[in-house]
Design a protein around this motif. Sequence first.
Motif, short mmCIF file in Angstrom:
data_model
loop_
_atom_site.label_atom_id
_atom_site.label_comp_id
_atom_site.label_asym_id
_atom_site.label_seq_id
_atom_site.Cartn_x
_atom_site.Cartn_y
_atom_site.Cartn_z
N GLU A 27 29.79 52.84 36.52
CA GLU A 27 31.00 52.56 37.29
C GLU A 27 31.96 51.68 36.49
OE1 GLU A 27 31.95 53.75 40.28
OE2 GLU A 27 30.21 55.06 40.07
N GLN A 85 40.71 61.39 32.94
CA GLN A 85 39.77 62.03 33.84
C GLN A 85 39.33 63.42 33.40
OE1 GLN A 85 42.41 61.04 37.34
NE2 GLN A 85 40.46 60.51 38.26
N THR A 133 35.72 59.30 35.08
CA THR A 133 36.47 58.32 35.87
C THR A 133 37.18 57.36 34.93
OG1 THR A 133 34.81 58.42 37.62
CG2 THR A 133 36.33 56.55 37.66
N GLY A 182 41.51 53.23 40.40
CA GLY A 182 41.08 54.57 40.80
C GLY A 182 41.42 54.90 42.24
N ASP A 185 43.83 57.99 43.44
CA ASP A 185 43.32 59.01 44.36
C ASP A 185 44.05 58.97 45.69
OD1 ASP A 185 41.51 59.70 42.39
OD2 ASP A 185 39.87 58.50 43.23
#
Length: 738
Positions: free
Chosen positions: A163, A98, A134, A172, A176
Amino acid sequence: MRDVRLALPVAIAWAMLAALSTHAALLGVAALVAASVAVACLIAAHLARHSAPTIGTDVLRTVAVGAALACPLLLAGDAMVSSGFDECDELTLLLLGQTAPTEVLITGCDGAAPAALGTMRSAMLLRAPDVPLTIGATAAGACSAWLDGSRWLLTCTDLELTEPAAWLAWAGPLRDGLLAASAQLPGAGGELLPGLAIGDERRVSPQLRAAMLETGLSHLTAVSGANCVVVVGAAFQSAAALGARRTVRVAVAAGALGAFVVLVTPEPSVVRAGAMASIGLLGIVTGRRAGAVAVLSLAVLLVLALQPHLATSAGFALSVLATCGLIVHGPPISRVLARWLPTPLAALIAVPLAAQLWCLPVLVGLDARVSLVSVLANLLAGPAAPVVTVIGLSACLAAPLAPAVAVGLAWVAWIPAAWIAGVAMVAQQLPGAQIPWPAAPWGAVAASVMLGMIAIGHARGRFGRSIAAALVVGLVVGLGAAWPSIRLGALADWRVAQCDVGQGSATVVRHQSAVVLVDSGRDPAPVRRCLSTLGVQRVDLLVLTHFDADHAGGASALVGRTGMLVHGPLDDRAVRVVQELATGGAATQEARRGDAWQVGEMRVEALWPVGDPAPGNDASVAVAIDLPDDGLELLVLGDLGAEAQSQLLRRGLPAAAIVVVAHHGSADQLPALYRRVGASVGLIGVGVNDYGHPTEAALRLLRDVGTVSLRTDELGIIALAVDEQGVRVWSERVGGAP
């Protein structure tokens, strides 16, 4: 014995690939040579077997197998370096992190590089645009690519992100979610929890990172074999509890392992552990079991065939060596200790001791220090790590579905995480947390000799005696390395020190607990050794005057140990240095005349450069450092030549008691500047060189203006203290001087 018969050839193949990785053009030729060596050794072994079989026959066979195994590894390395990514107009990348620098997979090339088409190669993205990255996302854009040995390095100025694919996108939200669930956790335990659970160290402060590293606990946040065992074991047993057949249990465990690797991203330790676990699961399916060393050897071979650049990765080497140490010497060390200690306690001590023993040659090669508290720290913190892993992973999995449950689990996991962080912070302050060890290569040689003594003693059934003998060797070597520090105790109040970093410069300034370092020398090991000798663990302000290798090449030794970096104008060499230090937690600033920084009670002022100069010697950052209690002023000139010194003199500069002579004492000096400064001591960082540094002209100039020159090539590390009687000098090779 079978394990060793496989391990030795794999080690030979690994060594051949590592030795040749820095010579990318030779990899293809080396594969042919290795094949020829394998055939020649096999023929020689066959002929010797029929005449008079000896130990030499076994050696020839081992070398033959090692050379044969090296062939596919060398060919894989050759394919990597021949990909031609530097000819691509645009690259397509699969992001595995990231923040830059991060691992990526190059999945596509748009441009005139036929060799790169249809390939998927690992690379390191050093610099990326200021856009959120990402994990699992695809990025396409114009990138500069070049080879570092067999490793592709990238800097990208413009990336268009898409994406992540569905098979990667699920990870992801879990990552998170754990960060969100642990966001309110207090103190160092809150910082450490995501790292212990899934290897996410983004919240770990530089201070905690340094404490974990210096006490031998950093492996706990490097997801590895122990984490994979927990995941695979839990999945396998859960499937068994539901009555699944063996093949189904293995499939479930393999799926869990793959998902875990995606979740934590493929770091070197994860790749090694995943390969070992996969080979073990394959053995369960086929009903064929192999010894642990054999499984480790196969895993190393597989990983190097897929990612040849890991042959020179210190992280991969440490992961393999630690695992090998646990397998080979963990049980016998435990049995020896069990003569005097309860068996469970002996086993707990044996685990970090065996791992540290095997990793020592690499560790002291990276950092010429050893920790006497690492075994104690691991003994106290180690049992808490699996608890954090299990509960932290549970919180991670629960986060998207039941955030409140995830928060509750995170609080439970915080308790053992805070304990581990507390152990690291306290152990870092203990005597012996970091003691000097000889710098590479002799430090690595001494550590290897200790390991060899123990291995030979184990093979001959004299394990206890061999450990005692190795400890004696370690004590002698350690005392020899620590002797300068012991003698430095006579000048414990030193204020300024010039490190012996060979042909380069590194100047340390200390006032109370605040530390400033100007430049870092050419290589990391000498500056590490110098800081260890001086008792410096952290640098509050690092000034890199410019980015020539002899001034900035050792900066990697300061990653995670630096509060702020001040540097000169940036060039292509500077990008990686600055990003590495920034990733380690350092704030960064490009200096110009008039900038100033307060470090404790010290004032550091930039005197040069001015304007917007091109990078180079004459754009070096020149600084004046004021130590208030001593009334001492230090002037560091970088590599400024006479013309730049003349401009600096016209703009004004203060008098100083100590000056670090410009450009290692080259002849390109301005006498008027040194007369204006009026220093009593001139420090010269210099080593063996072809430039004639320090020149007779520079030495004569210093004598003429009344400055005493002190050279690191003659005196080693030089430390200075100031009192009412003047400047007192200590040197590594001479000792005290008035």
